[in-house]
Scaffold this active site. Sequence first.
Site, mmCIF file in Angstrom:
data_model
loop_
_atom_site.group_PDB
_atom_site.id
_atom_site.type_symbol
_atom_site.label_atom_id
_atom_site.label_comp_id
_atom_site.label_asym_id
_atom_site.label_seq_id
_atom_site.Cartn_x
_atom_site.Cartn_y
_atom_site.Cartn_z
ATOM 1 N N THR A 1 -26.565 14.657 -3.337
ATOM 2 C CA THR A 1 -26.915 13.226 -3.226
ATOM 3 C C THR A 1 -28.250 13.062 -2.498
ATOM 4 O OG1 THR A 1 -24.565 12.730 -3.172
ATOM 5 C CG2 THR A 1 -26.062 10.949 -2.581
ATOM 6 N N GLN B 1 -19.986 2.254 -9.274
ATOM 7 C CA GLN B 1 -19.819 3.603 -9.815
ATOM 8 C C GLN B 1 -19.855 3.611 -11.350
ATOM 9 O OE1 GLN B 1 -18.928 5.976 -7.078
ATOM 10 N NE2 GLN B 1 -19.820 7.422 -8.514
ATOM 11 N N GLY C 1 -15.633 13.287 -2.558
ATOM 12 C CA GLY C 1 -15.733 12.792 -1.186
ATOM 13 C C GLY C 1 -16.571 11.530 -1.086
ATOM 14 N N ASP C 2 -16.560 10.944 0.070
ATOM 15 C CA ASP C 2 -17.422 9.810 0.418
ATOM 16 C C ASP C 2 -17.386 9.766 1.952
ATOM 17 O OD1 ASP C 2 -18.896 7.341 -0.839
ATOM 18 O OD2 ASP C 2 -17.709 6.475 0.768
ATOM 19 N N LYS D 1 -14.211 8.511 -12.283
ATOM 20 C CA LYS D 1 -14.869 9.445 -11.375
ATOM 21 C C LYS D 1 -15.469 8.641 -10.251
ATOM 22 C CE LYS D 1 -16.425 13.574 -10.362
ATOM 23 N NZ LYS D 1 -15.654 13.451 -9.098
ATOM 24 N N LYS E 1 -12.919 4.544 -7.618
ATOM 25 C CA LYS E 1 -13.129 4.775 -6.183
ATOM 26 C C LYS E 1 -11.781 4.684 -5.487
ATOM 27 C CE LYS E 1 -16.514 5.583 -3.312
ATOM 28 N NZ LYS E 1 -17.759 6.337 -3.503
HETATM 29 P P1 NDP Z 1 -20.622 10.665 5.904
HETATM 30 O O1 NDP Z 1 -19.277 10.268 6.365
HETATM 31 O O2 NDP Z 1 -20.952 12.109 5.753
HETATM 32 O O3 NDP Z 1 -21.735 10.017 6.850
HETATM 33 C C1 NDP Z 1 -21.847 8.641 7.039
HETATM 34 C C2 NDP Z 1 -22.854 8.427 8.123
HETATM 35 O O4 NDP Z 1 -23.197 7.048 8.221
HETATM 36 C C3 NDP Z 1 -22.335 8.836 9.501
HETATM 37 O O5 NDP Z 1 -23.399 9.333 10.240
HETATM 38 C C4 NDP Z 1 -21.849 7.514 10.047
HETATM 39 O O6 NDP Z 1 -21.775 7.424 11.459
HETATM 40 C C5 NDP Z 1 -22.935 6.611 9.554
HETATM 41 N N1 NDP Z 1 -22.509 5.229 9.581
HETATM 42 C C6 NDP Z 1 -21.381 4.697 9.057
HETATM 43 N N2 NDP Z 1 -21.343 3.390 9.321
HETATM 44 C C7 NDP Z 1 -22.473 3.113 9.997
HETATM 45 C C8 NDP Z 1 -23.032 1.932 10.550
HETATM 46 N N3 NDP Z 1 -22.386 0.765 10.439
HETATM 47 N N4 NDP Z 1 -24.218 2.009 11.176
HETATM 48 C C9 NDP Z 1 -24.859 3.198 11.290
HETATM 49 N N5 NDP Z 1 -24.384 4.338 10.822
HETATM 50 C C10 NDP Z 1 -23.209 4.294 10.189
HETATM 51 O O7 NDP Z 1 -20.854 9.889 4.517
HETATM 52 P P2 NDP Z 1 -21.897 10.201 3.375
HETATM 53 O O8 NDP Z 1 -23.159 10.707 3.950
HETATM 54 O O9 NDP Z 1 -21.196 10.982 2.345
HETATM 55 O O10 NDP Z 1 -22.103 8.744 2.760
HETATM 56 C C11 NDP Z 1 -23.120 7.853 3.240
HETATM 57 C C12 NDP Z 1 -23.365 6.777 2.204
HETATM 58 O O11 NDP Z 1 -23.770 7.388 0.964
HETATM 59 C C13 NDP Z 1 -22.149 5.923 1.834
HETATM 60 O O12 NDP Z 1 -22.601 4.624 1.496
HETATM 61 C C14 NDP Z 1 -21.602 6.591 0.580
HETATM 62 O O13 NDP Z 1 -20.831 5.728 -0.202
HETATM 63 C C15 NDP Z 1 -22.916 6.967 -0.092
HETATM 64 N N6 NDP Z 1 -22.837 8.019 -1.101
HETATM 65 C C16 NDP Z 1 -22.353 9.259 -0.779
HETATM 66 C C17 NDP Z 1 -22.313 10.249 -1.736
HETATM 67 C C18 NDP Z 1 -21.915 11.647 -1.406
HETATM 68 O O14 NDP Z 1 -22.065 12.526 -2.287
HETATM 69 N N7 NDP Z 1 -21.443 11.955 -0.210
HETATM 70 C C19 NDP Z 1 -22.698 9.985 -3.135
HETATM 71 C C20 NDP Z 1 -23.287 8.669 -3.346
HETATM 72 C C21 NDP Z 1 -23.303 7.734 -2.358
HETATM 73 P P3 NDP Z 1 -20.351 7.430 12.229
HETATM 74 O O15 NDP Z 1 -19.985 8.885 12.295
HETATM 75 O O16 NDP Z 1 -20.623 6.793 13.540
HETATM 76 O O17 NDP Z 1 -19.381 6.627 11.394
#
Ligand code: NDP
Length: 450
Positions: free
Chosen positions: A207, A109, A163-164, A88, A124
Amino acid sequence: MNAYVNSVLNNLANYNQPVFLQAATEVIRSLEPILSTQKKYEEHAILERLVIPEKTTIFRVVWIDDAGKANTNLGYRVQFSSALGPYKGGLRFHPSVNLDVLKFLGFEQIFKNSLTGLMIGGGKGGANFDPKGKSEAEIMRFCQAFMSELAKLIGATTDVPAGDIGVGGREIGYMFGKYKQITGHYDGTLTGKGLKWGGSLARTEATGYGCVYFADEMLKKAGQGLQGKVCAVSGSGNVAIYTIEKLHAFGARAVTISDSSGFVYDKAGIDVALLKEIKEVQRGRVSDYAKAKKSAEFTPASKYKSGTNGVWSVPCDGAFPSATQNELSLQDAKTLYKNGCRFVAEGANMPSTLEAIEFMLAQKDFFFAPAKAANAGGVATSQLEMQQNASMTQWSFDEVDKKLHAIMKNIFHNSYETAKEFKYKGNLLIGANIAGFQKVADAMIEQGYC
Ligand code: NDP
């Protein structure tokens, strides 16, 4: 350092996979207290087995763009551990995706999923595809081409992706449609599905909400609360949006958002409705948020700056890194501390560097909530989605949210008590890693060598 830990880390160093090595180092070093007292893990070569995925698949993804041209990307699924249940873990679509990054995420994970107390293994996947600037039709064609291969690897009782970064409800929808077409199965093989076709209420929020529930529990233990706390949040995607929403519900004030182009500091508090409209409906940037705010009620303290570094320079009581890995450096941690920040709750996966973590843990008046505990709410709710799919039911929002809240409280207390048991009271990193490890490792011993 414990000789067993040392030898496993030395062997890993030869792999030339720096991000995975960083994640593995963080976990393995923190397991010293249990590895030095319980020799069975070394005798059963648990670490040597855990650092190698059970199966890794790399595949070609060919898709046609709007101009009719064929494009190629690399697709991956890293099936790390099935000791506790079906693999998962999410799918990430981002140009930075490679085997190193996915191994780090898959490894994390395993322990995160173990901590939820639910029956889920760790995995993943993803692709080095950049969804930015692609048309709706291109996104759909890519998702379908990706699923043409992925479908051969997954299933409701074998491997259940979610998703991620770069993969939200829209992408899950296109992939689910293709999966169904290929296999003829309408089942819970993907989570994060739409609410009308098998999704769980509160999965989108899980999350972010979960991270805030964890932070609340952590602060309560110290006789404090989130009420009135000013918080810096990075990112502006799924995790960031629902972290901010729940922070406001707890009476805290989130003042920042960011993306890979810049960040917004909105001293009055981020307007969640506007943020959702820009990110979830218009699929815009945080600069668009600042522009929209400017025309309405711009104040000198509500501003956009290009470049991502500044988000941690804002004065705050607590920080919620919710964008990506290694976004909070040692220097950032020092700046946060100097400006009054006294807690960090990690929403993103491995957002803090090893040096930053070391610094935060060394401060006596600082609370650090590590990612694999604090952001486990997403995967936990994905498992609740699997439960609902298996029994062909749908629970109410409140029902799921209550279960999520209980799971997050339980993860906090499990991590806290485990740290205390091993004489590292207050060190939630050690507590979470040992608690997550113990369950997986014991299952591996009981299931024999495979
Ligand atoms: P999204 O794609 O919805 O959002 C990611 C966000 O982070 C975007 O705003 C993106 O901006 C920004 N971002 C990416 N790279 C950078 C950077 N180098 N500097 C600044 N901002 C950046 O992803 P999620 O919100 O789903 O995921 C965010 C984090 O949380 C990840 O690490 C993911 O692995 C983790 N996570 C997510 C879960 C989930 O349920 N969604 C569960 C557990 C962990 P831009 O559009 O410019 O790329």
